[in-house]
Design an enzyme around this catalytic site. Structure first.
Site, PDB file in Angstrom:
ATOM      1  N   ASP A  40      -7.594  -3.506   0.784  1.00  0.00           N
ATOM      2  CA  ASP A  40      -8.184  -2.691   0.202  1.00  0.00           C
ATOM      3  C   ASP A  40      -9.885  -2.142   0.760  1.00  0.00           C
ATOM      4  O   ASP A  40      -9.741  -3.419   1.258  1.00  0.00           O
ATOM      5  CB  ASP A  40      -8.806  -3.284  -0.849  1.00  0.00           C
ATOM      6  CG  ASP A  40      -9.655  -2.574  -2.272  1.00  0.00           C
ATOM      7  OD1 ASP A  40      -8.927  -1.488  -2.912  1.00  0.00           O
ATOM      8  OD2 ASP A  40     -10.483  -2.057  -2.936  1.00  0.00           O
ATOM      9  N   PHE A  98      -7.064   8.688   9.711  1.00  0.00           N
ATOM     10  CA  PHE A  98      -7.382   9.409   8.499  1.00  0.00           C
ATOM     11  C   PHE A  98      -8.257   8.775   7.705  1.00  0.00           C
ATOM     12  O   PHE A  98      -9.366   8.483   8.138  1.00  0.00           O
ATOM     13  CB  PHE A  98      -5.720   8.623   7.818  1.00  0.00           C
ATOM     14  CG  PHE A  98      -6.637   7.273   7.696  1.00  0.00           C
ATOM     15  CD1 PHE A  98      -6.491   6.420   8.232  1.00  0.00           C
ATOM     16  CD2 PHE A  98      -6.429   6.757   6.142  1.00  0.00           C
ATOM     17  CE1 PHE A  98      -5.920   4.850   8.077  1.00  0.00           C
ATOM     18  CE2 PHE A  98      -7.017   4.946   5.474  1.00  0.00           C
ATOM     19  CZ  PHE A  98      -6.195   4.253   6.731  1.00  0.00           C
ATOM     20  N   TYR A 127     -11.761   9.019   5.967  1.00  0.00           N
ATOM     21  CA  TYR A 127     -13.457   9.617   6.494  1.00  0.00           C
ATOM     22  C   TYR A 127     -13.333   9.060   7.988  1.00  0.00           C
ATOM     23  O   TYR A 127     -14.505   9.319   8.648  1.00  0.00           O
ATOM     24  CB  TYR A 127     -14.285   8.178   5.792  1.00  0.00           C
ATOM     25  CG  TYR A 127     -14.250   8.397   3.860  1.00  0.00           C
ATOM     26  CD1 TYR A 127     -15.195   9.430   3.815  1.00  0.00           C
ATOM     27  CD2 TYR A 127     -13.708   7.896   3.436  1.00  0.00           C
ATOM     28  CE1 TYR A 127     -15.025   9.982   2.025  1.00  0.00           C
ATOM     29  CE2 TYR A 127     -13.829   7.952   2.300  1.00  0.00           C
ATOM     30  CZ  TYR A 127     -14.170   8.789   1.374  1.00  0.00           C
ATOM     31  OH  TYR A 127     -13.981   9.320   0.218  1.00  0.00           O
ATOM     32  N   ASP A 128     -12.500   9.240   8.918  1.00  0.00           N
ATOM     33  CA  ASP A 128     -12.297   8.952  10.518  1.00  0.00           C
ATOM     34  C   ASP A 128     -13.252   9.876  10.835  1.00  0.00           C
ATOM     35  O   ASP A 128     -14.100  10.006  11.586  1.00  0.00           O
ATOM     36  CB  ASP A 128     -11.337   8.736  10.936  1.00  0.00           C
ATOM     37  CG  ASP A 128     -10.319   6.872  10.733  1.00  0.00           C
ATOM     38  OD1 ASP A 128     -11.106   6.287  10.732  1.00  0.00           O
ATOM     39  OD2 ASP A 128      -9.229   7.239  10.900  1.00  0.00           O
ATOM     40  N   HIS A 130     -12.934  -2.210  10.404  1.00  0.00           N
ATOM     41  CA  HIS A 130     -12.030  -2.900  10.458  1.00  0.00           C
ATOM     42  C   HIS A 130     -11.373  -3.529   9.694  1.00  0.00           C
ATOM     43  O   HIS A 130     -11.485  -4.889   9.275  1.00  0.00           O
ATOM     44  CB  HIS A 130     -13.714  -2.323   8.448  1.00  0.00           C
ATOM     45  CG  HIS A 130     -12.687  -0.737   8.780  1.00  0.00           C
ATOM     46  ND1 HIS A 130     -12.139  -0.181   9.187  1.00  0.00           N
ATOM     47  CD2 HIS A 130     -12.075   0.023   7.499  1.00  0.00           C
ATOM     48  CE1 HIS A 130     -11.530   0.984   9.055  1.00  0.00           C
ATOM     49  NE2 HIS A 130     -11.939   1.211   7.405  1.00  0.00           N
ATOM     50  N   THR A 148       0.750  -1.533  -0.017  1.00  0.00           N
ATOM     51  CA  THR A 148      -0.010  -0.010   0.042  1.00  0.00           C
ATOM     52  C   THR A 148       1.061   1.577  -0.065  1.00  0.00           C
ATOM     53  O   THR A 148       1.931   1.199   0.821  1.00  0.00           O
ATOM     54  CB  THR A 148      -0.846  -0.074   1.524  1.00  0.00           C
ATOM     55  OG1 THR A 148      -2.036   0.971   1.458  1.00  0.00           O
ATOM     56  CG2 THR A 148      -0.640  -0.198   2.461  1.00  0.00           C
ATOM     57  N   LYS A 177      -9.806   2.151  17.573  1.00  0.00           N
ATOM     58  CA  LYS A 177      -9.881   2.380  16.855  1.00  0.00           C
ATOM     59  C   LYS A 177      -9.168   0.854  16.138  1.00  0.00           C
ATOM     60  O   LYS A 177      -9.696  -0.246  15.616  1.00  0.00           O
ATOM     61  CB  LYS A 177      -9.207   3.065  15.757  1.00  0.00           C
ATOM     62  CG  LYS A 177      -9.327   2.838  14.428  1.00  0.00           C
ATOM     63  CD  LYS A 177      -9.132   4.110  12.944  1.00  0.00           C
ATOM     64  CE  LYS A 177      -9.351   3.369  11.791  1.00  0.00           C
ATOM     65  NZ  LYS A 177      -8.683   3.924  10.962  1.00  0.00           N
TER      66      LYS A 177
HETATM   67  P1  ITT Z   1      -3.324   2.198  -1.294  1.00  0.00           P
HETATM   68  O1  ITT Z   1      -4.390   1.356  -2.595  1.00  0.00           O
HETATM   69  O2  ITT Z   1      -1.735   1.744  -1.592  1.00  0.00           O
HETATM   70  O3  ITT Z   1      -3.269   0.720  -0.428  1.00  0.00           O
HETATM   71  P2  ITT Z   1      -5.393   3.927  -1.217  1.00  0.00           P
HETATM   72  O4  ITT Z   1      -6.175   4.808  -0.157  1.00  0.00           O
HETATM   73  O5  ITT Z   1      -5.710   4.410  -2.415  1.00  0.00           O
HETATM   74  O6  ITT Z   1      -4.221   3.213  -0.821  1.00  0.00           O
HETATM   75  P3  ITT Z   1      -8.208   1.805  -1.144  1.00  0.00           P
HETATM   76  O7  ITT Z   1      -8.238   2.081  -2.815  1.00  0.00           O
HETATM   77  O8  ITT Z   1      -8.377   0.901  -0.653  1.00  0.00           O
HETATM   78  O9  ITT Z   1      -5.715   2.947  -0.491  1.00  0.00           O
HETATM   79  O10 ITT Z   1      -9.147   3.258  -1.000  1.00  0.00           O
HETATM   80  C1  ITT Z   1      -9.467   2.935   0.805  1.00  0.00           C
HETATM   81  C2  ITT Z   1      -9.372   4.686   1.015  1.00  0.00           C
HETATM   82  O11 ITT Z   1     -10.226   3.905   1.575  1.00  0.00           O
HETATM   83  C3  ITT Z   1      -8.648   5.650   2.307  1.00  0.00           C
HETATM   84  O12 ITT Z   1      -8.097   6.434   0.933  1.00  0.00           O
HETATM   85  C4  ITT Z   1      -9.633   6.185   2.910  1.00  0.00           C
HETATM   86  O13 ITT Z   1     -10.083   7.617   2.147  1.00  0.00           O
HETATM   87  C5  ITT Z   1     -10.870   5.062   3.105  1.00  0.00           C
HETATM   88  N1  ITT Z   1     -10.732   4.081   4.087  1.00  0.00           N
HETATM   89  C6  ITT Z   1     -10.040   2.827   4.313  1.00  0.00           C
HETATM   90  N2  ITT Z   1      -9.493   2.469   5.178  1.00  0.00           N
HETATM   91  C7  ITT Z   1     -10.161   3.846   6.432  1.00  0.00           C
HETATM   92  C8  ITT Z   1      -9.411   4.216   8.013  1.00  0.00           C
HETATM   93  O14 ITT Z   1      -9.599   3.153   8.224  1.00  0.00           O
HETATM   94  N3  ITT Z   1     -10.164   5.215   7.928  1.00  0.00           N
HETATM   95  C9  ITT Z   1     -11.092   6.151   6.639  1.00  0.00           C
HETATM   96  N4  ITT Z   1     -10.929   6.076   6.112  1.00  0.00           N
HETATM   97  C10 ITT Z   1     -10.512   4.893   5.194  1.00  0.00           C
END
Ligand code: ITT
Length: 199
Positions: free
Chosen positions: A69, A151, A153-154, A179, A7, A174
């Protein structure tokens, strides 16, 4: 043994490191592979995208890879932003812009139920998927953003059973109920078997 955390999201890397701290391996970030290319997330489910990233980055780095993801699923928006969570307000948008768009779309709706979903996949160094799991955290969307922890949408996600957002709740909360914590507990069972069978 080295495992690549597949990631580029620093918030995820921090949480994955903490959650998988018991695994006796060196967990490195993609920043240690500056020449590794980018894997496109073309799947329509969290698990499909997690598998694409685990397979892709394992092949690009030649190491075992663990991917994440994840995203936010909002019932009043028919599941959006879902797998589009990172791209919800367009490429290059900030977390604050994504949150703004989400709150604008929901408006003052009473129905604010939502869940965070996290798929984690592990691929061996040849890119073969060894395990995929999914974790969830139920909650609701706040009327306004609060707090600066976590980070993404937290600041607008209030987990069920709490009155404050993940942005306000301490990291220790958290890391117990998220999740990612749910998915990590499942993936730890895989790692326990994996190492158990190798010794
Ligand atoms: P990688 O693909 O490099 O892992 P990304 O940020 O693009 O990074 P995703 O495609 O999985 O990852 O998008 C996940 C998005 O969902 C992330 O950028 C956040 O906006 C949100 N998200 C996921 N987990 C979260 C969390 O624990 N708290 C808040 N927002 C979260």
């Amino acid at each position: 043994m080295t495992i690549v955390a597949a990631t580029r999201n620093p918030g995820k890397i921090r949480e994955i490191r903490l959650l998988l701290a018991q695994i006796p391996v060196r967990l490195v970030g993609l920043d240690e592979y500056p020449d590794a290319g980018e894997i496109e997330e073309t799947g329509s489910t969290f698990v499909e995208n997690a598998e694409l990233k685990a397979t892709g980055y394992a092949r690009l780095t030649g190491e075992m890879a663990v991917s994440d993801d994840s995203g936010l699923v909002v019932d009043a928006l028919a599941g959006a932003p879902g797998v589009q969570s990172a791209r919800y307000a367009g490429a290059g948008a900030s977390d604050a812009e994504r949150i703004r768009k989400l709150l604008d779309e929901i408006g003052s709706a009473d129905e604010r139920s939502a869940r965070f979903v996290c798929a984690i996949s592990v691929a061996d160094r040849n890119g073969r998927i060894l395990c995929s799991v999914e974790g969830k955290c139920e909650g609701r969307i706040a009327l306004v953003p609060t707090g600066e922890n976590g980070f993404g949408y937290d600041p607008v996600f209030i987990p069920t059973g709490f009155s404050r957002s993940f942005g306000e709740l301490p990291d220790e909360v958290k890391s117990q109920i998220s999740h990612r914590a749910d998915a990590s507990r499942k993936i730890m069972r895989f790692f326990a078997d994996f190492w158990g069978n190798r010794t």
